[in-house]
Design a protein around this motif. Structure first.
Motif, PDB file in Angstrom:
ATOM      1  N   MET A   1      -1.989  16.618   4.107  1.00 34.85           N
ATOM      2  CA  MET A   1      -0.937  17.712   2.840  1.00 34.85           C
ATOM      3  C   MET A   1       0.061  16.319   3.153  1.00 34.85           C
ATOM      4  SD  MET A   1      -1.216  21.760   2.487  1.00 34.85           S
ATOM      5  CE  MET A   1      -0.005  21.880   3.695  1.00 34.85           C
ATOM      6  N   ALA A   2       0.099  16.089   3.919  1.00 31.26           N
ATOM      7  CA  ALA A   2       1.748  14.911   4.367  1.00 31.26           C
ATOM      8  C   ALA A   2       0.725  13.700   3.935  1.00 31.26           C
ATOM      9  CB  ALA A   2       1.788  14.780   5.219  1.00 31.26           C
ATOM     10  N   ILE A   3       0.760  12.821   3.329  1.00 35.66           N
ATOM     11  CA  ILE A   3       0.873  11.086   2.565  1.00 35.66           C
ATOM     12  C   ILE A   3       0.653  10.093   3.885  1.00 35.66           C
ATOM     13  CG2 ILE A   3       1.207  11.509   0.532  1.00 35.66           C
ATOM     14  CD1 ILE A   3       4.217   9.678   0.777  1.00 35.66           C
ATOM     15  N   THR A   4       0.155   9.023   4.032  1.00 36.80           N
ATOM     16  CA  THR A   4      -0.191   8.228   5.197  1.00 36.80           C
ATOM     17  C   THR A   4       1.121   8.064   5.427  1.00 36.80           C
ATOM     18  OG1 THR A   4      -2.442   7.794   4.213  1.00 36.80           O
ATOM     19  CG2 THR A   4      -1.447   6.296   5.681  1.00 36.80           C
ATOM     20  N   GLN A   5       1.443   7.953   6.790  1.00 41.19           N
ATOM     21  CA  GLN A   5       2.156   7.413   7.617  1.00 41.19           C
ATOM     22  C   GLN A   5       2.550   5.884   6.969  1.00 41.19           C
ATOM     23  OE1 GLN A   5       3.946   9.592  10.436  1.00 41.19           O
ATOM     24  NE2 GLN A   5       5.326   8.275  11.044  1.00 41.19           N
ATOM     25  N   THR A   6       3.926   5.222   6.622  1.00 39.83           N
ATOM     26  CA  THR A   6       4.127   4.525   6.759  1.00 39.83           C
ATOM     27  C   THR A   6       5.594   4.010   7.321  1.00 39.83           C
ATOM     28  OG1 THR A   6       4.659   4.388   4.077  1.00 39.83           O
ATOM     29  CG2 THR A   6       2.265   3.795   4.416  1.00 39.83           C
ATOM     30  N   ALA A   7       6.013   2.977   6.711  1.00 44.11           N
ATOM     31  CA  ALA A   7       7.007   1.699   7.153  1.00 44.11           C
ATOM     32  C   ALA A   7       8.570   2.704   5.889  1.00 44.11           C
ATOM     33  CB  ALA A   7       7.661   0.570   7.102  1.00 44.11           C
ATOM     34  N   GLY A   8       7.514   2.210   5.357  1.00 47.30           N
ATOM     35  CA  GLY A   8       8.164   2.524   4.071  1.00 47.30           C
ATOM     36  C   GLY A   8       8.706   4.339   3.101  1.00 47.30           C
ATOM     37  N   ARG A   9       8.211   5.380   4.269  1.00 46.14           N
ATOM     38  CA  ARG A   9       7.480   6.530   3.909  1.00 46.14           C
ATOM     39  C   ARG A   9       9.766   7.057   3.231  1.00 46.14           C
ATOM     40  NH1 ARG A   9       3.448  10.020   6.205  1.00 46.14           N
ATOM     41  NH2 ARG A   9       4.128  12.015   5.287  1.00 46.14           N
TER      42      ARG A   9
ATOM     43  N   LEU B   1      16.070  14.604   9.964  1.00 43.59           N
ATOM     44  CA  LEU B   1      15.165  14.385  11.067  1.00 43.59           C
ATOM     45  C   LEU B   1      14.484  16.306  11.354  1.00 43.59           C
ATOM     46  CD1 LEU B   1      15.817  11.994  13.352  1.00 43.59           C
ATOM     47  CD2 LEU B   1      13.413  12.203  11.957  1.00 43.59           C
ATOM     48  N   PRO B   2      14.934  17.485  11.679  1.00 40.86           N
ATOM     49  CA  PRO B   2      14.458  18.430  12.429  1.00 40.86           C
ATOM     50  C   PRO B   2      13.842  18.833  11.119  1.00 40.86           C
ATOM     51  CG  PRO B   2      16.539  18.131  12.642  1.00 40.86           C
ATOM     52  CD  PRO B   2      16.629  17.310  11.866  1.00 40.86           C
ATOM     53  N   LEU B   3      13.624  18.863   9.725  1.00 40.81           N
ATOM     54  CA  LEU B   3      12.925  18.828   8.928  1.00 40.81           C
ATOM     55  C   LEU B   3      11.554  17.544   8.435  1.00 40.81           C
ATOM     56  CD1 LEU B   3      15.472  20.206   6.147  1.00 40.81           C
ATOM     57  CD2 LEU B   3      14.315  21.996   7.741  1.00 40.81           C
ATOM     58  N   SER B   4      12.751  16.793   8.123  1.00 37.72           N
ATOM     59  CA  SER B   4      11.367  15.208   7.693  1.00 37.72           C
ATOM     60  C   SER B   4      10.571  15.077   9.035  1.00 37.72           C
ATOM     61  CB  SER B   4      11.879  14.367   7.693  1.00 37.72           C
ATOM     62  OG  SER B   4      12.455  13.490   9.186  1.00 37.72           O
ATOM     63  N   ALA B   5      10.246  15.186  10.377  1.00 38.46           N
ATOM     64  CA  ALA B   5       9.954  14.877  11.339  1.00 38.46           C
ATOM     65  C   ALA B   5       8.488  16.142  11.252  1.00 38.46           C
ATOM     66  CB  ALA B   5       9.986  15.049  12.915  1.00 38.46           C
ATOM     67  N   PRO B   6       8.748  18.016  10.713  1.00 35.39           N
ATOM     68  CA  PRO B   6       7.679  17.943  10.566  1.00 35.39           C
ATOM     69  C   PRO B   6       6.954  18.464   9.226  1.00 35.39           C
ATOM     70  CG  PRO B   6       9.806  19.541  11.179  1.00 35.39           C
ATOM     71  CD  PRO B   6       9.875  18.275  11.543  1.00 35.39           C
ATOM     72  N   GLY B   7       7.083  17.347   8.558  1.00 36.53           N
ATOM     73  CA  GLY B   7       7.152  17.807   6.681  1.00 36.53           C
ATOM     74  C   GLY B   7       6.179  16.651   7.262  1.00 36.53           C
ATOM     75  N   ALA B   8       5.981  15.598   7.297  1.00 41.02           N
ATOM     76  CA  ALA B   8       5.224  14.465   7.957  1.00 41.02           C
ATOM     77  C   ALA B   8       3.920  15.274   8.666  1.00 41.02           C
ATOM     78  CB  ALA B   8       6.020  13.426   8.449  1.00 41.02           C
ATOM     79  N   MET B   9       3.942  16.158   9.056  1.00 40.55           N
ATOM     80  CA  MET B   9       2.362  16.194   9.591  1.00 40.55           C
ATOM     81  C   MET B   9       2.231  18.208   9.109  1.00 40.55           C
ATOM     82  SD  MET B   9       3.372  16.740  13.470  1.00 40.55           S
ATOM     83  CE  MET B   9       2.788  18.000  14.076  1.00 40.55           C
ATOM     84  N   THR B  10       2.808  18.530   7.710  1.00 38.96           N
ATOM     85  CA  THR B  10       2.333  20.109   7.325  1.00 38.96           C
ATOM     86  C   THR B  10       1.469  20.522   7.826  1.00 38.96           C
ATOM     87  OG1 THR B  10       2.468  19.016   5.632  1.00 38.96           O
ATOM     88  CG2 THR B  10       4.865  20.106   6.010  1.00 38.96           C
ATOM     89  N   LEU B  11      -0.027  20.014   7.607  1.00 41.27           N
ATOM     90  CA  LEU B  11      -1.508  20.114   7.720  1.00 41.27           C
ATOM     91  C   LEU B  11      -1.720  20.978   8.420  1.00 41.27           C
ATOM     92  CD1 LEU B  11      -3.928  20.751   6.312  1.00 41.27           C
ATOM     93  CD2 LEU B  11      -5.011  17.985   6.736  1.00 41.27           C
ATOM     94  N   THR B  12      -0.966  19.831   9.775  1.00 47.21           N
ATOM     95  CA  THR B  12      -2.067  21.104  11.095  1.00 47.21           C
ATOM     96  C   THR B  12      -0.861  21.953  11.590  1.00 47.21           C
ATOM     97  OG1 THR B  12      -2.057  18.189  11.927  1.00 47.21           O
ATOM     98  CG2 THR B  12      -1.226  20.339  13.593  1.00 47.21           C
ATOM     99  N   LEU B  13       0.555  21.526  11.609  1.00 43.26           N
ATOM    100  CA  LEU B  13       1.999  22.893  12.207  1.00 43.26           C
ATOM    101  C   LEU B  13       1.014  23.498  10.768  1.00 43.26           C
ATOM    102  CD1 LEU B  13       4.850  20.778  11.980  1.00 43.26           C
ATOM    103  CD2 LEU B  13       3.663  21.147  13.763  1.00 43.26           C
ATOM    104  N   TYR B  14       0.979  23.783   9.902  1.00 41.39           N
ATOM    105  CA  TYR B  14       0.675  24.708   8.899  1.00 41.39           C
ATOM    106  C   TYR B  14      -0.479  25.730   9.599  1.00 41.39           C
ATOM    107  CZ  TYR B  14      -0.267  28.062   4.536  1.00 41.39           C
ATOM    108  OH  TYR B  14      -0.911  28.853   3.924  1.00 41.39           O
TER     109      TYR B  14
END
Length: 393
Positions: free
Chosen positions: A1-9, A314-327
């Motif tokens: 659900m989240a795309i691969t993490q990159t420096a330009g995310r 950050l409180p939204l974007s950090a969990p938003g980068a790993m929604t598959l796990t958290l959901y």
């Protein structure tokens, strides 16, 4: 659900995905109606239908970014992108099937997500103008197709829906499974592909441009408001609501209250006026346009804030980068909560999860790590992308 993490995310996209996650969680935990009344709660009024639409629209943006964003990859690159996305879709769908075996009252979206990813693959290589026409046409016409197909499917396929979440055992009923996923289920892919197409369209824009960010915000607000206005005009002055209240479903349920929260479980057949409602989860043109509009507005706002004050998100974007796990973790937690003889108060259940999810996501971000399911999905994608290159070599 989240795309691969990159420096330009883009932190704004992750933040929008985080808002969708926490919004969906709120509809799973808190009541959608005020206790003892037919009045919509503020959670039901604000988040029902809109959070899941935001999830889907951002998924479409993610697919566009995975395939080059505004600078779409060439033919060979798109071929690799499609293989990677297909592998990712299989992982997401399998996670959804595993969660579908849990005892829970939540409509799990992940299997549908995997199917939608696969359905979106042919559209990734389209020029922006042609994609815009497809997205608009699909949004306006897919509800009409569903309206025409639903009565025929319900008479031709028995049963016509799963009556719950897709799970592995449902592959023994392939026609029912297919009918449920595409038309009769909680997240009908026929209409929900609209969100992914619109998301891909947004993702093809230069999302780092302030003008584009503001344009997405304003276009979203305008579309959301226009859809509600058109629906209100059709149902009010033109008499659509009176017709709906006179149907069997209108006499059986408090339809006016449900129009504010969700039409889940309502048999929307017998009159074309059903296509005029804008109720959450009705899958009509006004519903799709309104919820896609609110989703686009959230995305535009998050991009504007994220490009200037990324730390604020950050409180939204950090969990938003790993929604598959958290959901997935949230679904498992709620399956345990749902089995309690005495249901706990919703506020502690929600806020305990939210605080822990944010803390874990911030920690993993600090460690430059993904969530565990994100690792699996990204790994499968990388293998699939490389497989074609190896064979060509």
């Amino acid at each position: 659900m989240a795309i691969t993490q990159t420096a330009g995310r883009l932190s704004g996209i992750d933040a929008a995905r985080g808002i969708a996650l926490f919004g969906m969680m709120s509809t799973h935990v808190f009541p959608l109606y005020v206790d003892g009344t037919a009045e919509a709660s503020w959670i039901g009024s604000v988040f029902s239908g809109r959070s899941s639409a935001l999830f889907a629209l951002v998924a479409g943006i993610g697919l566009a970014l995975l395939s080059g964003g505004a600078r779409m990859h060439d033919t060979a690159g798109l071929s690799r992108d499609r293989r990677g996305i297909a592998a990712r879709a299989v992982v997401i769908a399998m996670v959804g099937l595993m969660l579908g075996g849990l005892e829970t009252n939540i409509a799990v979206i992940l299997f549908h997500y995997g199917i939608l990813f696969l359905m979106a693959l042919p559209f990734l290589g389209m020029p922006v103008r042609r994609l815009a026409w497809w997205a608009a046409g699909w949004t306006l016409l897919s509800p009409v197709a569903a309206f025409l197909l639903r009565p025929w499917l319900e008479s031709a396929v028995s049963p016509a829906d799963l009556g719950g979440n897709p799970a592995l055992e449902h592959f023994a009923q392939p026609l029912t499974l297919l009918t449920d996923i595409l038309v009769t289920g909680y997240y009908p892919a026929l209409q929900w592909l609209s969100y992914l197409l619109l998301g891909i369209l947004v993702g093809r824009l230069n999302l780092r441009s302030t003008a584009v960010q503001a344009g997405v915000l304003l276009a979203g607000v305008g579309a959301a408001g226009l859809a509600k206005f058109v629906s209100a005009f059709l149902l009010g002055p033109l008499g659509g609501l009176a017709v709906l209240l006179g149907t069997e479903q209108g006499r059986r349920y408090d339809l006016e209250a449900m129009l504010q929260v969700s039409l889940t479980g309502i048999d929307q057949t017998g009159t074309w006026w059903w296509l005029a409602v804008s109720a959450p989860h009705s899958g009509t043109p006004p519903d799709l346009v309104h919820t896609a509009g609110t989703a686009a507005a959230v995305v535009g706002l998050c991009l504007l804030v994220g490009s200037r004050l990324p730390w604020l998100l950050l409180p939204l974007s950090a969990p938003g980068a790993m929604t598959l796990t958290l959901y997935s973790l949230h679904i498992w937690i709620m399956s345990v909560v749902d089995q309690q003889a005495v249901p706990p108060e919703p506020a502690p259940v929600y806020w305990a999860q939210a605080v822990v999810f944010v803390a874990v996501a911030l920690l993993l971000r600090k460690l430059h790590a993904r969530g565990p399911l994100e690792y699996v999905a990204a790994g499968a994608s990388d293998v699939a992308r490389a497989e074609g290159s190896v064979r060509k070599g």
